[in-house]
Design an enzyme around this catalytic site. Structure first.
Site, mmCIF file in Angstrom:
data_model
loop_
_atom_site.group_PDB
_atom_site.id
_atom_site.type_symbol
_atom_site.label_atom_id
_atom_site.label_comp_id
_atom_site.label_asym_id
_atom_site.label_seq_id
_atom_site.Cartn_x
_atom_site.Cartn_y
_atom_site.Cartn_z
ATOM 1 N N GLY A 33 5.106 0.321 -4.081
ATOM 2 C CA GLY A 33 4.945 -0.699 -2.847
ATOM 3 C C GLY A 33 4.628 -1.920 -3.919
ATOM 4 N N ASN A 34 3.343 -2.412 -3.415
ATOM 5 C CA ASN A 34 2.571 -3.771 -3.372
ATOM 6 C C ASN A 34 1.480 -3.910 -3.095
ATOM 7 O OD1 ASN A 34 3.040 -6.017 -1.642
ATOM 8 N ND2 ASN A 34 5.545 -5.565 -1.930
ATOM 9 N N ARG A 35 1.000 -5.609 -3.296
ATOM 10 C CA ARG A 35 -0.307 -4.919 -2.227
ATOM 11 C C ARG A 35 -0.909 -5.894 -1.724
ATOM 12 N NH1 ARG A 35 -4.353 -3.390 -6.370
ATOM 13 N NH2 ARG A 35 -3.788 -3.330 -8.567
ATOM 14 N N SER A 36 0.513 -6.371 -0.761
ATOM 15 C CA SER A 36 0.544 -7.264 0.258
ATOM 16 C C SER A 36 -0.563 -6.391 1.302
ATOM 17 C CB SER A 36 1.258 -7.779 0.952
ATOM 18 O OG SER A 36 1.694 -7.559 1.703
ATOM 19 N N ALA A 100 5.765 -9.328 1.629
ATOM 20 C CA ALA A 100 6.342 -8.980 0.481
ATOM 21 C C ALA A 100 7.310 -8.287 0.306
ATOM 22 C CB ALA A 100 5.465 -9.177 -0.333
#
Ligand code: CTP
Ligand code: CA
Length: 222
Positions: A33-36, A100
């Site tokens: 995943g990512n930090r969005s 994102a």
């Protein structure tokens, strides 16, 4: 610089916003995943809806409530987001790609939880489709808005993305500045246009950024 946009009217217009960070499963219990946080996209959906547009929000998983009056389509992966956006694209007047999107996904997804064995491991990744670039190739009359979150060379990278993805407006966002980017309640952005125009905004709440964006969208729609 305009901090407070006038109230634009988007009645009769159909808008779609993507938000959040896609999750790319590795096995039934893990994902890349990512930090969005999804906050910027949710604020844009709210502002579009309040301006009168019929608004669809295609969102990767977040903890945020759906803005009142907005139709939410929940997705997890980049491929699911791709399909959800493409299914609507021909009917839309505006698309804002605030999500994102994971650039890569694991080449395969284990059916059972992956067990550790103490050895090093490599995850093979394969590229995901670039949704915005595909919309840029397919667009007819739609107004396309892209985002660029960068940690260096902000304006040069943003300019390159605007051209490569054939968007009408690119929102450039230096995520290393305090008060900007992932997890923040505020953002410091610039709007870039294909004719070379640029608007640099001061630090604003994500809802203020969204309202300024909606004002520009109304102008782009004519
Ligand atoms: N985007 C997309 N589909 C992807 C990747 C990105 O639609 N698979 C969209 C994002 O929603 C955003 C814009 O493209 O509006 C720019 O995303 P960004 O990650 O900054 O650009 P990339 O082209 O992926 O380049 P890089 O990550 O290498 O900087
Ligand atoms: Ca990317």
């Amino acid at each position: 610089v305009q901090f407070f946009a006038e109230s634009p009217c988007l009645k009769g217009k159909r808008a779609l916003v993507t938000a959040g960070g896609t999750q790319e499963p590795l096995d039934p219990v893990r994902y890349l995943g990512n930090r969005s946080s999804g906050r910027m996209g949710f604020a844009i959906a709210q502002a579009l809806q309040e301006a009168g547009a019929e608004t669809i929000l295609v969102s990767a998983p977040t903890d945020l409530p759906t803005p009142p009056g907005v139709t939410r389509v929940s997705v997890q992966t980049a491929l699911e987001m791709h399909d959800a956006v493409l299914a609507e694209f021909n009917k839309l007047d505006v698309v804002v790609k605030a999500a994102a999107v994971a650039d890569y996904r694991p080449a395969s997804q284990a059916e059972q939880k992956i067990k550790k064995d103490g050895a090093n491991r490599t995850i093979e990744l394969v590229p995901n489709p670039d949704i915005l670039a595909e919309l840029g190739r397919r667009k007819t009359s739609q107004v396309l808005i892209g985002f660029a979150a960068e940690t260096e060379n902000l304006l040069a990278y943003a300019q390159e993305k605007m051209q490569r993805k054939n968007v009408n407006l690119l929102v450039a966002n230096d995520v290393t500045k305090p008060g900007a980017g992932f997890g923040s309640m505020t953002n410091i952005v610039s709007f870039l246009f294909p004719d070379g125009r640029r608007i640099d905004f001061p630090q604003m709440s994500k809802l203020e950024v969204a309202k300024n964006l909606v004002a520009e969208i109304a102008r782009l729609l004519g």
